[in-house]
Motif scaffolding. Structure first.
Motif, PDB file in Angstrom:
ATOM      1  N   ILE A 170      -9.462   6.972   1.788  1.00 45.31           N
ATOM      2  CA  ILE A 170      -8.503   5.936   2.127  1.00 45.31           C
ATOM      3  C   ILE A 170      -7.385   6.581   2.946  1.00 45.31           C
ATOM      4  O   ILE A 170      -6.888   7.658   2.587  1.00 45.31           O
ATOM      5  N   ILE A 171      -7.006   5.932   4.041  1.00 47.03           N
ATOM      6  CA  ILE A 171      -5.855   6.375   4.822  1.00 47.03           C
ATOM      7  C   ILE A 171      -4.753   5.335   4.678  1.00 47.03           C
ATOM      8  O   ILE A 171      -4.900   4.189   5.109  1.00 47.03           O
ATOM      9  N   ASP A 172      -3.678   5.733   4.023  1.00 46.58           N
ATOM     10  CA  ASP A 172      -2.502   4.911   3.734  1.00 46.58           C
ATOM     11  C   ASP A 172      -2.826   3.798   2.729  1.00 46.58           C
ATOM     12  O   ASP A 172      -3.989   3.495   2.473  1.00 46.58           O
ATOM     13  N   THR A 173      -1.763   3.209   2.140  1.00 42.23           N
ATOM     14  CA  THR A 173      -1.972   2.430   0.916  1.00 42.23           C
ATOM     15  C   THR A 173      -1.416   1.012   0.930  1.00 42.23           C
ATOM     16  O   THR A 173      -1.777   0.223   0.065  1.00 42.23           O
ATOM     17  N   GLY A 174      -0.534   0.657   1.876  1.00 39.81           N
ATOM     18  CA  GLY A 174       0.250  -0.548   1.677  1.00 39.81           C
ATOM     19  C   GLY A 174       1.293  -0.302   0.597  1.00 39.81           C
ATOM     20  O   GLY A 174       1.377   0.788   0.022  1.00 39.81           O
ATOM     21  N   GLU A 175       2.111  -1.344   0.289  1.00 38.10           N
ATOM     22  CA  GLU A 175       3.180  -1.137  -0.691  1.00 38.10           C
ATOM     23  C   GLU A 175       2.927  -1.842  -2.021  1.00 38.10           C
ATOM     24  O   GLU A 175       3.754  -1.762  -2.935  1.00 38.10           O
ATOM     25  N   THR A 176       1.763  -2.514  -2.154  1.00 43.10           N
ATOM     26  CA  THR A 176       1.433  -3.218  -3.392  1.00 43.10           C
ATOM     27  C   THR A 176       0.034  -2.810  -3.835  1.00 43.10           C
ATOM     28  O   THR A 176      -0.535  -1.851  -3.306  1.00 43.10           O
ATOM     29  N   ASP A 177      -0.536  -3.564  -4.776  1.00 48.26           N
ATOM     30  CA  ASP A 177      -1.904  -3.289  -5.211  1.00 48.26           C
ATOM     31  C   ASP A 177      -2.925  -4.111  -4.421  1.00 48.26           C
ATOM     32  O   ASP A 177      -4.098  -4.165  -4.802  1.00 48.26           O
ATOM     33  N   GLU A 178      -2.513  -4.722  -3.314  1.00 53.91           N
ATOM     34  CA  GLU A 178      -3.437  -5.564  -2.544  1.00 53.91           C
ATOM     35  C   GLU A 178      -4.643  -4.779  -2.052  1.00 53.91           C
ATOM     36  O   GLU A 178      -5.788  -5.258  -2.101  1.00 53.91           O
ATOM     37  N   LEU A 179      -4.416  -3.560  -1.564  1.00 51.47           N
ATOM     38  CA  LEU A 179      -5.533  -2.743  -1.098  1.00 51.47           C
ATOM     39  C   LEU A 179      -6.497  -2.455  -2.239  1.00 51.47           C
ATOM     40  O   LEU A 179      -7.725  -2.520  -2.065  1.00 51.47           O
ATOM     41  N   ILE A 216     -15.651   2.772   9.729  1.00 48.00           N
ATOM     42  CA  ILE A 216     -14.234   2.493   9.533  1.00 48.00           C
ATOM     43  C   ILE A 216     -14.049   1.020   9.194  1.00 48.00           C
ATOM     44  O   ILE A 216     -14.527   0.140   9.923  1.00 48.00           O
ATOM     45  N   THR A 217     -13.353   0.753   8.098  1.00 45.29           N
ATOM     46  CA  THR A 217     -12.995  -0.609   7.722  1.00 45.29           C
ATOM     47  C   THR A 217     -11.482  -0.676   7.593  1.00 45.29           C
ATOM     48  O   THR A 217     -10.881   0.139   6.888  1.00 45.29           O
ATOM     49  N   CYS A 218     -10.875  -1.630   8.286  1.00 43.54           N
ATOM     50  CA  CYS A 218      -9.421  -1.790   8.260  1.00 43.54           C
ATOM     51  C   CYS A 218      -9.055  -2.947   7.339  1.00 43.54           C
ATOM     52  O   CYS A 218      -9.644  -4.026   7.418  1.00 43.54           O
ATOM     53  N   PHE A 219      -8.082  -2.716   6.461  1.00 45.30           N
ATOM     54  CA  PHE A 219      -7.515  -3.761   5.618  1.00 45.30           C
ATOM     55  C   PHE A 219      -6.026  -3.873   5.961  1.00 45.30           C
ATOM     56  O   PHE A 219      -5.281  -2.895   5.794  1.00 45.30           O
ATOM     57  N   THR A 220      -5.604  -5.019   6.431  1.00 43.01           N
ATOM     58  CA  THR A 220      -4.196  -5.241   6.743  1.00 43.01           C
ATOM     59  C   THR A 220      -3.545  -5.912   5.540  1.00 43.01           C
ATOM     60  O   THR A 220      -3.945  -7.017   5.153  1.00 43.01           O
ATOM     61  N   VAL A 221      -2.556  -5.248   4.944  1.00 38.92           N
ATOM     62  CA  VAL A 221      -2.052  -5.684   3.641  1.00 38.92           C
ATOM     63  C   VAL A 221      -0.524  -5.672   3.610  1.00 38.92           C
ATOM     64  O   VAL A 221       0.140  -5.017   4.406  1.00 38.92           O
TER      65      VAL A 221
END
Length: 213
Positions: free
Chosen positions: A28-37, A3-8
């Motif tokens: 991928i689980i969830d996306t954020g609201e921009t293209d940062e992920l 598991i790798t978490c990206f906070t975006v």
């Protein structure tokens, strides 16, 4: 499962890259609201073998980056079935926060998930449990060790129910059901640090109704 978490994003949402350690298949689980992920994923070498996109719910910070993600990773996307009416409001959700610049297109949904459904990722099997209240179809994905709860529950808090389509009474029922899962499950929330279901059941001030039941 790795598991790798990206906070975006502006909402500092936790998005997750999960990888089956036997096959290397990833989701991928969830996306954020921009293209940062997307940019973070493209910087990984070797690039992960993303096979699926899983959404916990349809709020813009969790699903607003879907179009950007699908433009780079054209893989099936899964959404809780009861979440579709909220998901379809993505083009106006920014208005709810006085931020029309956050309005986003909906993106493509390929599969709906219902309570009790299994999703396979290589040798990893994730089960979906429906936990509405924060939203009409909010749900969680879990295996024998980990659970991804979206905005159902946080370290020391719970998901808000005052946004459109939220329901505090249903949320309380969902929290009660969530706490029936094994307490050792490591809980990965949409915001904040990792905890466990057992820790939250004992110490979360919003779950006192369970401790006194």
């Amino acid at each position: 499962m790795k598991i790798t978490c990206f906070t975006v994003g502006a909402f500092q949402v936790n998005t997750y890259l999960i990888e089956d350690e036997t096959t290397g298949d990833a989701a991928i689980i969830d996306t954020g609201e921009t293209d940062e992920l997307v940019q973070k994923l493209l910087s990984i070498n070797p690039r992960p073998r993303i096979q699926k996109i899983l959404l916990t719910h349809g709020h813009l910070d969790h699903a607003g980056g879907l179009v950007a993600l699908q433009s780079q990773f054209d893989v099936p996307t899964y959404l809780p079935r009861k979440e579709l009416p909220l998901f379809e409001t993505l083009p106006v959700q920014g208005d709810w926060f006085g931020q029309p610049s956050f309005n986003r297109p909906c993106g493509r949904i390929d599969h709906f998930v219902d309570d009790g459904d299994d999703i396979h990722l290589g040798d990893t099997k994730l089960r979906f449990i429906s936990t509405p209240g924060h939203t009409p179809g909010q749900g969680c994905y879990y295996d024998e060790q980990d659970i991804f709860v979206g905005d159902t529950l946080f370290f020391g808090s719970v998901g808000r129910t005052d946004l459109p389509m939220g329901n505090p009474a249903i949320m309380q029922q969902s929290l009660q059901r969530l706490m029936q899962l094994p307490g050792h499950l490591r809980m990965h929330s949409g915001h904040g640090p990792v905890t466990t279901l057992a820790y939250e059941k004992q110490y979360n001030p919003f779950l006192t109704f369970l401790r006194h039941a």
